[in-house]
Design a protein around this motif. Structure first.
Motif, PDB file in Angstrom:
ATOM      1  N   ALA A 197      17.523  39.255 -73.682  1.00  0.00           N
ATOM      2  CA  ALA A 197      17.986  38.398 -74.786  1.00  0.00           C
ATOM      3  C   ALA A 197      19.519  38.339 -74.806  1.00  0.00           C
ATOM      4  CB  ALA A 197      17.455  38.913 -76.109  1.00  0.00           C
ATOM      5  N   ALA A 198      20.128  39.433 -74.375  1.00  0.00           N
ATOM      6  CA  ALA A 198      21.588  39.485 -74.310  1.00  0.00           C
ATOM      7  C   ALA A 198      21.986  40.360 -73.132  1.00  0.00           C
ATOM      8  CB  ALA A 198      22.171  40.037 -75.601  1.00  0.00           C
ATOM      9  N   THR A 199      23.089  40.042 -72.508  1.00  0.00           N
ATOM     10  CA  THR A 199      23.601  40.827 -71.383  1.00  0.00           C
ATOM     11  C   THR A 199      25.053  41.187 -71.683  1.00  0.00           C
ATOM     12  OG1 THR A 199      22.189  39.672 -69.807  1.00  0.00           O
ATOM     13  CG2 THR A 199      24.102  40.811 -68.915  1.00  0.00           C
ATOM     14  N   ALA A 200      25.354  42.488 -71.543  1.00  0.00           N
ATOM     15  CA  ALA A 200      26.717  42.966 -71.794  1.00  0.00           C
ATOM     16  C   ALA A 200      27.440  43.149 -70.469  1.00  0.00           C
ATOM     17  CB  ALA A 200      26.691  44.276 -72.564  1.00  0.00           C
ATOM     18  N   LEU A 201      28.654  42.760 -70.437  1.00  0.00           N
ATOM     19  CA  LEU A 201      29.514  42.961 -69.277  1.00  0.00           C
ATOM     20  C   LEU A 201      30.671  43.836 -69.742  1.00  0.00           C
ATOM     21  CD1 LEU A 201      30.210  42.207 -66.352  1.00  0.00           C
ATOM     22  CD2 LEU A 201      31.392  40.192 -67.263  1.00  0.00           C
ATOM     23  N   ASN A 202      30.765  45.054 -69.187  1.00  0.00           N
ATOM     24  CA  ASN A 202      31.828  45.976 -69.572  1.00  0.00           C
ATOM     25  C   ASN A 202      33.027  45.775 -68.658  1.00  0.00           C
ATOM     26  OD1 ASN A 202      30.408  47.310 -71.693  1.00  0.00           O
ATOM     27  ND2 ASN A 202      29.175  48.317 -70.129  1.00  0.00           N
ATOM     28  N   ILE A 203      34.161  45.450 -69.263  1.00  0.00           N
ATOM     29  CA  ILE A 203      35.388  45.153 -68.537  1.00  0.00           C
ATOM     30  C   ILE A 203      36.487  46.080 -69.042  1.00  0.00           C
ATOM     31  CG2 ILE A 203      37.129  43.395 -68.074  1.00  0.00           C
ATOM     32  CD1 ILE A 203      34.974  41.293 -68.602  1.00  0.00           C
ATOM     33  N   THR A 204      37.308  46.587 -68.129  1.00  0.00           N
ATOM     34  CA  THR A 204      38.423  47.453 -68.513  1.00  0.00           C
ATOM     35  C   THR A 204      39.720  46.899 -67.935  1.00  0.00           C
ATOM     36  OG1 THR A 204      36.929  49.348 -68.507  1.00  0.00           O
ATOM     37  CG2 THR A 204      39.273  49.832 -68.581  1.00  0.00           C
ATOM     38  N   PRO A 205      40.344  45.964 -68.644  1.00  0.00           N
ATOM     39  CA  PRO A 205      41.630  45.434 -68.166  1.00  0.00           C
ATOM     40  C   PRO A 205      42.719  46.516 -68.204  1.00  0.00           C
ATOM     41  CG  PRO A 205      40.719  44.050 -69.908  1.00  0.00           C
ATOM     42  CD  PRO A 205      39.917  45.317 -69.868  1.00  0.00           C
ATOM     43  N   VAL A 206      43.686  46.406 -67.295  1.00  0.00           N
ATOM     44  CA  VAL A 206      44.835  47.310 -67.299  1.00  0.00           C
ATOM     45  C   VAL A 206      46.068  46.499 -67.699  1.00  0.00           C
ATOM     46  CG1 VAL A 206      43.884  48.890 -65.590  1.00  0.00           C
ATOM     47  CG2 VAL A 206      45.248  46.942 -64.829  1.00  0.00           C
ATOM     48  N   ALA A 207      47.088  47.203 -68.139  1.00  0.00           N
ATOM     49  CA  ALA A 207      48.319  46.538 -68.577  1.00  0.00           C
ATOM     50  C   ALA A 207      48.948  45.775 -67.422  1.00  0.00           C
ATOM     51  CB  ALA A 207      49.302  47.563 -69.121  1.00  0.00           C
ATOM     52  N   GLY A 208      49.645  44.707 -67.767  1.00  0.00           N
ATOM     53  CA  GLY A 208      50.385  43.928 -66.779  1.00  0.00           C
ATOM     54  C   GLY A 208      51.722  44.590 -66.482  1.00  0.00           C
ATOM     55  N   SER A 209      52.585  43.874 -65.808  1.00  0.00           N
ATOM     56  CA  SER A 209      53.916  44.377 -65.456  1.00  0.00           C
ATOM     57  C   SER A 209      54.728  44.672 -66.712  1.00  0.00           C
ATOM     58  CB  SER A 209      54.671  43.337 -64.620  1.00  0.00           C
ATOM     59  OG  SER A 209      53.978  43.085 -63.429  1.00  0.00           O
ATOM     60  N   THR A 210      55.625  45.640 -66.607  1.00  0.00           N
ATOM     61  CA  THR A 210      56.489  45.985 -67.730  1.00  0.00           C
ATOM     62  C   THR A 210      57.378  44.802 -68.082  1.00  0.00           C
ATOM     63  OG1 THR A 210      56.475  48.322 -67.137  1.00  0.00           O
ATOM     64  CG2 THR A 210      58.293  47.564 -68.531  1.00  0.00           C
ATOM     65  N   ALA A 211      57.358  44.424 -69.366  1.00  0.00           N
ATOM     66  CA  ALA A 211      58.149  43.285 -69.837  1.00  0.00           C
ATOM     67  C   ALA A 211      59.193  43.693 -70.865  1.00  0.00           C
ATOM     68  CB  ALA A 211      57.230  42.224 -70.441  1.00  0.00           C
ATOM     69  N   THR A 212      58.970  44.835 -71.517  1.00  0.00           N
ATOM     70  CA  THR A 212      59.884  45.257 -72.578  1.00  0.00           C
ATOM     71  C   THR A 212      59.779  46.766 -72.791  1.00  0.00           C
ATOM     72  OG1 THR A 212      60.633  44.765 -74.826  1.00  0.00           O
ATOM     73  CG2 THR A 212      58.263  44.878 -74.484  1.00  0.00           C
ATOM     74  N   MET A 213      60.765  47.294 -73.504  1.00  0.00           N
ATOM     75  CA  MET A 213      60.767  48.708 -73.884  1.00  0.00           C
ATOM     76  C   MET A 213      60.678  48.796 -75.397  1.00  0.00           C
ATOM     77  SD  MET A 213      63.846  50.304 -71.531  1.00  0.00           S
ATOM     78  CE  MET A 213      65.131  49.241 -72.194  1.00  0.00           C
ATOM     79  N   LYS A 214      60.092  49.893 -75.860  1.00  0.00           N
ATOM     80  CA  LYS A 214      60.017  50.137 -77.297  1.00  0.00           C
ATOM     81  C   LYS A 214      60.433  51.579 -77.555  1.00  0.00           C
ATOM     82  CE  LYS A 214      56.855  50.094 -81.229  1.00  0.00           C
ATOM     83  NZ  LYS A 214      55.458  49.911 -81.652  1.00  0.00           N
ATOM     84  N   LEU A 215      61.294  51.778 -78.547  1.00  0.00           N
ATOM     85  CA  LEU A 215      61.697  53.124 -78.952  1.00  0.00           C
ATOM     86  C   LEU A 215      60.591  53.657 -79.853  1.00  0.00           C
ATOM     87  CD1 LEU A 215      63.949  55.292 -78.894  1.00  0.00           C
ATOM     88  CD2 LEU A 215      64.911  54.193 -80.907  1.00  0.00           C
ATOM     89  N   THR A 216      59.701  54.472 -79.293  1.00  0.00           N
ATOM     90  CA  THR A 216      58.545  54.951 -80.052  1.00  0.00           C
ATOM     91  C   THR A 216      58.837  56.221 -80.842  1.00  0.00           C
ATOM     92  OG1 THR A 216      57.721  55.917 -77.994  1.00  0.00           O
ATOM     93  CG2 THR A 216      56.764  53.838 -78.683  1.00  0.00           C
ATOM     94  N   THR A 217      59.857  56.961 -80.445  1.00  0.00           N
ATOM     95  CA  THR A 217      60.334  58.098 -81.235  1.00  0.00           C
ATOM     96  C   THR A 217      61.843  57.967 -81.306  1.00  0.00           C
ATOM     97  OG1 THR A 217      58.530  59.525 -80.481  1.00  0.00           O
ATOM     98  CG2 THR A 217      60.442  60.615 -81.443  1.00  0.00           C
ATOM     99  N   GLY A 218      62.365  57.849 -82.510  1.00  0.00           N
ATOM    100  CA  GLY A 218      63.806  57.682 -82.688  1.00  0.00           C
ATOM    101  C   GLY A 218      64.551  58.993 -82.562  1.00  0.00           C
ATOM    102  N   VAL A 219      65.852  58.896 -82.591  1.00  0.00           N
ATOM    103  CA  VAL A 219      66.723  60.056 -82.476  1.00  0.00           C
ATOM    104  C   VAL A 219      67.180  60.472 -83.869  1.00  0.00           C
ATOM    105  CG1 VAL A 219      68.809  58.678 -82.146  1.00  0.00           C
ATOM    106  CG2 VAL A 219      68.700  60.963 -81.201  1.00  0.00           C
ATOM    107  N   SER A 220      67.379  61.782 -84.056  1.00  0.00           N
ATOM    108  CA  SER A 220      67.976  62.248 -85.304  1.00  0.00           C
ATOM    109  C   SER A 220      69.126  63.192 -84.970  1.00  0.00           C
ATOM    110  CB  SER A 220      66.940  62.931 -86.210  1.00  0.00           C
ATOM    111  OG  SER A 220      66.378  64.060 -85.582  1.00  0.00           O
ATOM    112  N   ALA A 221      70.065  63.284 -85.885  1.00  0.00           N
ATOM    113  CA  ALA A 221      71.320  64.006 -85.658  1.00  0.00           C
ATOM    114  C   ALA A 221      71.086  65.474 -85.306  1.00  0.00           C
ATOM    115  CB  ALA A 221      72.194  63.914 -86.904  1.00  0.00           C
ATOM    116  N   PRO A 222      72.016  66.035 -84.515  1.00  0.00           N
ATOM    117  CA  PRO A 222      71.949  67.475 -84.231  1.00  0.00           C
ATOM    118  C   PRO A 222      72.135  68.278 -85.517  1.00  0.00           C
ATOM    119  CG  PRO A 222      73.587  66.380 -82.831  1.00  0.00           C
ATOM    120  CD  PRO A 222      73.155  65.391 -83.866  1.00  0.00           C
ATOM    121  N   GLN A 223      71.591  69.477 -85.535  1.00  0.00           N
ATOM    122  CA  GLN A 223      71.779  70.364 -86.685  1.00  0.00           C
ATOM    123  C   GLN A 223      73.227  70.822 -86.779  1.00  0.00           C
ATOM    124  OE1 GLN A 223      69.490  71.093 -89.064  1.00  0.00           O
ATOM    125  NE2 GLN A 223      68.153  69.659 -88.015  1.00  0.00           N
ATOM    126  N   ALA A 224      73.859  70.992 -85.610  1.00  0.00           N
ATOM    127  CA  ALA A 224      75.253  71.448 -85.577  1.00  0.00           C
ATOM    128  C   ALA A 224      75.995  70.670 -84.503  1.00  0.00           C
ATOM    129  CB  ALA A 224      75.317  72.938 -85.273  1.00  0.00           C
TER     130      ALA A 224
END
Length: 179
Positions: free
Chosen positions: A21-48
């Motif tokens: 009645a229904a047929t499933a097709l399991n697909i696992t795409p992978v990411a394409g070429s790098t197009a941009t960068m994202k700062l996922t963890t920001g920087v915080s000031a040194p303690q000293a």
């Protein structure tokens, strides 16, 4: 067309067809070429002043649809000062991606006075530059280390014995020497 990297199931069905009645097709795409960068963890000031940033930056490499490019193990990212303040960036400033992520571990800052608005820039060939949020760098602390030494620890009574006292600041620079 699928734009999301990761496992997805596409299900097909046709009215009037009994088996299946229904047929499933399991697909696992992978990411394409790098197009941009994202700062996922920001920087915080040194303690000293002179120390490492309390929170180290992490850059994630993304394809045009925002998927992490887990296959990118070759993009080189360099970090530099973005602002014009009088401070010096320390640590390993150039890293290569591992599975689409660049994790800096030892970046820091030294400065002769407190700095307001220090900012980092991240660059990779062929990708748009990204910048960190601004942070304030602490001013140097006063004397941190005092050492004393003597020409001899068993001087003869009545004979001059040179004693030296050295005072160093938080950066390890000698502020004063007394003899």
């Amino acid at each position: 067309k699928l734009n999301k990297a990761g496992a997805q199931a596409v299900v097909f069905s046709q009215a009037g067809v009994a088996t299946p009645a229904a047929t499933a097709l399991n697909i696992t795409p992978v990411a394409g070429s790098t197009a941009t960068m994202k700062l996922t963890t920001g920087v915080s000031a040194p303690q000293a002043n002179g120390g490492s940033f309390a929170q180290q930056p992490v850059i994630t490499l993304l394809d045009q649809f925002g998927n992490v490019n887990l296959g990118d193990n070759s993009t080189v990212v360099t970090v530099s000062k973005k602002d014009t303040g009088s401070w010096t960036l320390t640590g390993n400033t150039t890293l290569t991606a591992v599975a689409g992520v660049i994790s800096f571990t030892d970046l820091g800052a030294t400065n002769a006075a407190g700095i307001t608005g220090a900012q980092l820039a991240f660059d990779a060939t062929g990708l748009p530059q990204i910048t960190s949020a601004s942070v304030n760098l602490p001013e140097p602390q006063g004397a941190q280390i005092i050492t004393a030494s003597a020409a001899t620890l068993t001087p003869v009574v009545g004979v001059d014995n040179g004693i030296t006292l050295t005072v160093k600041n938080s950066l390890g620079d000698t502020d004063a020497t007394f003899t």
